[in-house]
Enzyme design. Structure first.
Site, PDB file in Angstrom:
ATOM      1  N   ASP A 167       3.837   0.592  13.673  1.00 35.26           N
ATOM      2  CA  ASP A 167       3.403  -0.225  13.726  1.00 35.26           C
ATOM      3  C   ASP A 167       4.308  -1.799  14.733  1.00 35.26           C
ATOM      4  OD1 ASP A 167       0.692   0.706  12.720  1.00 35.26           O
ATOM      5  OD2 ASP A 167       2.103  -0.356  10.751  1.00 35.26           O
ATOM      6  N   ASP A 226       1.253  -1.385  -0.100  1.00 35.78           N
ATOM      7  CA  ASP A 226      -0.070  -0.071   0.308  1.00 35.78           C
ATOM      8  C   ASP A 226       1.011   1.280  -0.358  1.00 35.78           C
ATOM      9  OD1 ASP A 226       0.830  -0.486   2.439  1.00 35.78           O
ATOM     10  OD2 ASP A 226      -1.163  -0.472   3.211  1.00 35.78           O
TER      11      ASP A 226
END
Length: 835
Positions: A441, A56
């Site tokens: 993350d 992405d």
């Protein structure tokens, strides 16, 4: 259309002309282990081992089966085209596995620029076709794991179709060079902005050289409109497919050679829920017989969760594999991991085996931190077309592969070597110690060797934005993320949670001795100070700067620096961060991360955007512009060169006509470019660059979704180091000297600078020389005048009129003296900005 070609010949020419040593660099990525969302896997059904992956935000890859690692295909993407790192779809020519197409673009980068990339050599080189004026991609948008939207006609390599988010279906008959809208499909945008979720061409329907049967999924449900269409005439006309589930959105589809279409559905575009209307909590799996028109619900028994991935074994049309998405159930044999489940069927979905429930294990493949994670956001699962026991599945942290679907316990290997796709917020190369990073993350890492996988920071907080290392007590470190702050007093071997904090994320600084900790929380205009590692905090005075980035002096524990890029001010603390005071004026809009020089108190560097780099040797009281730096995105320092006494400077910026990663071993007097156009990684996003403090020439940089890139001097490297020749900007101002009033023996003079260019002039300095004995005898106003007769220099002095907008004029006045001021000769005003 743009052709990307090798620049080796040009590079060698520059080296020869400049007489530079033939030094070479080798570039790679710090080994962390993917860490980002792989949004699709596309294998070739013609050549074994040819598999492409899209992400992405981190570009695309091709699988190297021999070495079992991924090869990055898009590291050539430049800073100005950084949005192309978001790859929305991949199509492999069914007749030629080396011919691959990609749909790339990101709505919030590069002004939404969208291209079709075309390669005939397995992605080693690409042509780019700019399609922005016709349609736009969003590789990081909702629905990014749907697909594939881009397809090559199985009957003709020249014919392609692409489904778009807002503009319907397009077709190319010249291998993607030009595109026309397919008017037969009455679909444009959808309420969720995802538009067409997939396009599928039936190889069994090829007639007259092209496929006649085309299936298109649309990301909508309910009363909005049909969500599944079919054409039986090659796209001339389309009609809704009768009986298609109306209360769920199609995610993906797979065809058999027997006329069966298998589809997955969910109540949203995915990969996660985004609203009450699209929670991504329920879904189904369906079979559609394209010959008879019958629909059969083949959802695994007892499952109501969202489904996404679906694939058919090319050697057995009844052998299926499917995956859930956005489901967080326990994955057996992995007690710490809650994620999606994968199902297989040998009877066309009439019965299914839940592989996770039967038994599964994760093989970390040397990347131990994934043991604490799971396979999740499994939006795509694909059979290996040449081995029906092997399958790939995408995940929010990378990609996994099993080589034995039928095993009692299926082992899923974290096959991400060569694939790095995190975003890094900060990093430090500790003198005499490891390289430490914080990332999105997955926290970050402490790594003695950037080429080797290492342990993740633990305890974890997920996305971590702030990192600080005490410059003279480097065993003391701090990091901060979404819900916690941690302190280490043993160089990251262990971490203790700070008892309190006043906001999440943000930036940190530790004083030179590690005794004072500053935290500027995300979005806050208040910076907080602690002397007990977060047990107690007090607000810092004089520092009402939103998202301040405090930096410690690397020698004096009492000093900290903050560059207020909104106001264009340097703020300095000399009392250990208790309070700050404004000192020098700098251009607004630079990079808030300033750099303090190791071993030299008060030595500070600032990256000031279009004005390049500025340097202070008096603790930020004054700054001097470093000549020749055309612009600076971010900069750092590293170990000095052999024989040098000052650290090496590294900058992502512009010198001369080149923009990239630049190195100077003489305090900015000369610069070399150490990357090339094949190693740009979409730029640094203005985050950070830092040199290694233990190895000369080793430099690290943040990237746009490609993890952390690093370059090092290597005689076998493939990147030539190229000296840069500074280019002075063309003068755009008219500079004049006028006598405002005179009297015998004196008068008042005015120097004016009128900007006739198209860009704002940030700061100015001009000079003039008297020829008749006149001299400046009094103080100036609206600027500063220095020098001695007969030559004087005027500058903005950091005052209110330092910036001159196009068409505007800055003036300063001063008193002159001389024997015959009434008849004084008007001198010529000169300067780099003067025409």
């Amino acid at each position: 259309m743009m052709q990307l070609k090798s620049t080796l010949a040009l590079t060698l020419g520059l080296l020869f002309s400049l007489g530079a040593n033939a030094e070479t660099y080798r570039w790679d990525n710090v080994a962390m282990g993917s860490g980002g969302f792989v949004s699709g896997i596309v294998p070739s059904k013609l050549e074994r081992g040819v598999i492409y992956a899209r992400t992405d935000v981190g570009g695309s890859y091709r699988w190297d089966a021999h070495n079992e690692r991924w090869v990055a295909l898009t590291d050539w993407i430049s800073e100005s085209d950084t949005g192309l790192m978001g790859v929305e779809s991949i199509a492999v020519d069914p007749r030629n596995p080396g011919t691959v197409y990609m749909l790339a673009g990101t709505s919030y980068f590069s002004n939404g620029k969208t291209v079709i990339m075309r390669s005939t050599d397995y992605g080693q080189h690409f042509d780019l076709v700019d399609v922005t004026a016709q349609f736009k991609a969003h590789g990081n948008g909702m629905g990014r794991s749907n697909g594939e939207r881009l397809q090559v006609d199985p009957g003709s390599s020249n014919v392609l179709f692409v489904g778009t988010r807002d503009n319907g279906l397009f077709k190319s008959v010249d291998s993607g060079a030009t595109w026309t809208h397919v008017n037969g499909l009455n679909v444009a945008s959808t309420p969720n902005g995802n538009g067409i979720s997939f396009v599928l061409l039936d190889p069994t329907s090829v007639s007259g050289g092209t496929a006649k049967r085309i299936v298109v999924g649309v990301s909508r449900y309910g009363s909005v409109g049909p969500n599944l269409y079919m054409s039986k005439d090659g796209g001339i006309t389309f009609a809704p497919v009768a009986g298609a589930p109306a209360n769920l959105m199609p995610q993906r589809a797979a065809l058999t050679n027997k006329g069966r279409l298998y589809l997955t559905y969910a109540n949203g575009a995915g990969p996660h829920g985004q609203s009450d209307s699209e929670p991504m909590t329920t879904g189904q799996v369906w079979e559609y017989n394209m010959v008879g028109g019958a629909w059969t619900n083949i959802t695994p028994a007892g499952m109501t969760n969202a489904f996404a991935g679906i694939s058919v074994d090319p050697s057995n049309p009844k052998h299926l594999i499917a995956s859930t998405t956005n489901m967080y159930w326990l994955q057996h044999r992995n007690p710490d991991g809650y994620g999606d489940h994968i199902f297989t069927s040998y009877d066309a979905g009439r019965s299914w085996v839940d592989l996770m429930q039967r038994g599964m294990e994760i093989d970390p493949n040397g990347i131990d931190w994934v043991k604490e994670s799971s396979i999740h956001w499994a939006g795509d699962v694909e059979f290996d077309p040449f081995d029906s026991k092997t399958a790939w599945v995408i995940s929010g942290n990378g990609v996994f592969r099993t080589t034995d679907l039928d095993a009692t316990t299926s082992v899923w290997k974290f096959d991400v070597k060569g694939m790095e796709e995190t975003g890094s917020f900060a990093a430090e190369a500790i003198p005499g110690g490891p390289f430490v990073s914080v990332i999105g993350d997955y926290d970050g890492f402490t790594q003695p060797d950037p080429s080797q996988y290492a342990l993740r920071h633990s305890p974890g907080v997920g996305t971590t934005t702030g990192l600080a290392v005490a410059p003279k007590a480097t065993h003391v470190m701090a990091r901060v993320g979404s819900n916690a702050m941690y302190i280490s007093t043993n160089t990251g071997a262990s971490w203790q949670k700070a008892p309190t904090m006043n906001g999440k994320f943000g930036n940190l600084a530790l004083s030179a001795d590690g005794a004072v900790l500053l935290h500027s929380p995300d979005g806050s205009t208040t910076t907080y100070r602690s002397t007990d590692f977060g047990a107690n905090w007090t607000p810092v005075a004089g520092l009402s700067v939103k998202d301040a980035y405090p930096v410690a002096d690397r020698v004096n524990p009492a000093k900290f620096y903050v560059y207020d890029i909104g106001m264009g001010k340097m703020l300095v603390s000399t009392d250990g961060g208790v309070s700050f005071n404004a000192t020098a004026t700098l251009p607004a809009g630079g990079n808030s991360l300033v750099r303090a020089t190791p071993g030299i108190e008060g030595d500070v560097w600032a990256c000031v955007g279009s004005k390049g780099i500025s340097h202070s040797t008096d603790s930020g009281a004054t700054f001097t512009s470093v000549g020749g730096t055309g612009s600076c995105g971010t900069m750092g320092l590293g170990k000095e060169a052999p024989g040098a006494s000052y650290p090496t400077l590294y900058m992502w910026g512009t010198v001369g006509t080149s923009r990239g990663l630049l190195r100077s071993i003489d305090m900015g007097a000369h610069w070399d470019r150490v990357n090339d156009d094949a190693h740009q990684y979409g730029g640094t996003l203005g985050r950070w660059v830092t040199g290694d403090m233990n190895t000369y020439g080793l430099v690290y940089m943040s990237t746009n979704g490609r993890g952390i890139a690093y370059g090092k001097i290597d005689p076998t490297g493939d990147v030539q180091v190229v000296p840069q020749v500074p280019v002075k900007p063309a003068p755009t101002a008219v500079c004049t000297y006028e006598l405002s009033s005179t009297w015998w023996g004196g008068g008042i003079a005015t120097v004016s600078i009128t900007n006739q260019g198209t860009e704002t002039l940030h700061g100015w300095e001009v000079s003039w020389t008297y020829s008749d004995g006149t001299f400046v005898s009094g103080s100036a106003w609206n600027g500063v005048v220095t020098g001695t007769a007969p030559t004087f220099t005027a500058s903005d002095g950091g005052g209110w009129n330092k910036d001159i907008a196009p068409g505007s004029t800055a003036s300063l006045g001063f008193v002159i003296a001389g024997q015959d001021a009434l008849n004084a000769t008007i001198p010529k005003v000169t300067g780099d900005i003067c025409k």
